[in-house]
Scaffold this motif. Sequence first.
Motif, PDB file in Angstrom:
ATOM      1  N   SER A   2       0.831  -1.197   0.000  1.00 43.35           N
ATOM      2  CA  SER A   2       0.000   0.000   0.000  1.00 43.35           C
ATOM      3  C   SER A   2       0.869   1.252   0.000  1.00 43.35           C
ATOM      4  N   THR A   3       0.425   2.269  -0.741  1.00 49.33           N
ATOM      5  CA  THR A   3       1.160   3.534  -0.719  1.00 49.33           C
ATOM      6  C   THR A   3       0.802   4.343   0.518  1.00 49.33           C
ATOM      7  N   ASN A   4      -0.212   3.919   1.267  1.00 48.30           N
ATOM      8  CA  ASN A   4      -0.643   4.627   2.479  1.00 48.30           C
ATOM      9  C   ASN A   4      -0.110   3.976   3.754  1.00 48.30           C
ATOM     10  N   THR A   5       0.855   3.104   3.630  1.00 48.14           N
ATOM     11  CA  THR A   5       1.411   2.422   4.794  1.00 48.14           C
ATOM     12  C   THR A   5       2.242   3.386   5.630  1.00 48.14           C
ATOM     13  N   ARG A  29      11.072  -1.954   8.087  1.00 47.23           N
ATOM     14  CA  ARG A  29      11.165  -2.337   6.671  1.00 47.23           C
ATOM     15  C   ARG A  29      10.158  -3.417   6.320  1.00 47.23           C
ATOM     16  N   ASP A  30      10.074  -4.449   7.164  1.00 46.37           N
ATOM     17  CA  ASP A  30       9.176  -5.569   6.889  1.00 46.37           C
ATOM     18  C   ASP A  30       7.714  -5.140   6.913  1.00 46.37           C
ATOM     19  N   LEU A  31       7.343  -4.302   7.879  1.00 46.05           N
ATOM     20  CA  LEU A  31       5.959  -3.833   7.942  1.00 46.05           C
ATOM     21  C   LEU A  31       5.603  -3.008   6.707  1.00 46.05           C
ATOM     22  N   VAL A  32       6.479  -2.097   6.319  1.00 47.74           N
ATOM     23  CA  VAL A  32       6.219  -1.272   5.133  1.00 47.74           C
ATOM     24  C   VAL A  32       6.142  -2.147   3.892  1.00 47.74           C
ATOM     25  N   GLY A  35       2.979  -3.816   3.596  1.00 48.89           N
ATOM     26  CA  GLY A  35       1.826  -2.928   3.503  1.00 48.89           C
ATOM     27  C   GLY A  35       1.004  -2.862   4.778  1.00 48.89           C
ATOM     28  N   VAL A  36       1.643  -3.089   5.911  1.00 51.61           N
ATOM     29  CA  VAL A  36       0.957  -3.097   7.208  1.00 51.61           C
ATOM     30  C   VAL A  36       1.300  -1.820   7.976  1.00 51.61           C
ATOM     31  N   SER A  37       0.304  -0.979   8.196  1.00 48.25           N
ATOM     32  CA  SER A  37       0.509   0.209   9.022  1.00 48.25           C
ATOM     33  C   SER A  37       0.565  -0.204  10.486  1.00 48.25           C
ATOM     34  N   ALA A  38       1.403   0.481  11.248  1.00 49.08           N
ATOM     35  CA  ALA A  38       1.559   0.089  12.651  1.00 49.08           C
ATOM     36  C   ALA A  38       2.082   1.254  13.470  1.00 49.08           C
ATOM     37  N   ARG A  39       1.860   1.122  14.765  1.00 47.25           N
ATOM     38  CA  ARG A  39       2.514   1.971  15.752  1.00 47.25           C
ATOM     39  C   ARG A  39       3.410   1.057  16.556  1.00 47.25           C
ATOM     40  N   VAL A  40       4.667   1.475  16.723  1.00 42.69           N
ATOM     41  CA  VAL A  40       5.638   0.692  17.479  1.00 42.69           C
ATOM     42  C   VAL A  40       6.090   1.529  18.657  1.00 42.69           C
ATOM     43  N   PHE A  41       5.904   0.997  19.851  1.00 41.82           N
ATOM     44  CA  PHE A  41       6.395   1.635  21.074  1.00 41.82           C
ATOM     45  C   PHE A  41       7.617   0.844  21.494  1.00 41.82           C
ATOM     46  N   ALA A  42       8.740   1.538  21.698  1.00 41.84           N
ATOM     47  CA  ALA A  42       9.994   0.832  21.958  1.00 41.84           C
ATOM     48  C   ALA A  42      10.720   1.397  23.175  1.00 41.84           C
ATOM     49  N   ASN A  43      11.342   0.480  23.908  1.00 44.34           N
ATOM     50  CA  ASN A  43      12.236   0.812  25.021  1.00 44.34           C
ATOM     51  C   ASN A  43      11.603   1.767  26.030  1.00 44.34           C
TER      52      ASN A  43
END
Length: 97
Positions: A2-5, A29-32, A35-43
């Motif tokens: 998806s171009t909206n990822t 990289r893998d999510l983009v 084509g999977v949009s996501a929020r990642v909370f880290a550390n």
Amino acid sequence: MSTNTTVEVYLGNPIHVASEREFLARLRRDLVHAGVSARVFANFRAGRLERQIDFIVITNRRVVQLDEKVFPGPIVDGSPNGALDRSRRPEYCRGVA
């Protein structure tokens, strides 16, 4: 793809562990690419006991908590939630290099 990822990353603290930085870059990289949009909370720290969390990934379909570990060498056998064995190969791995 998806171009909206979009993959948004929120850091609680800077990531000083190289393997965790590498994992985060690969995850993005893998999510983009998928084509999977996501929020990642880290550390970051969470809960009454202020436990350190490596990663939480939120997509439209699921939420996953990840604790990133690095282990040198292959793991060839082990029971769920038990000790890992790198010395012997299980029946299904015989003949596999």
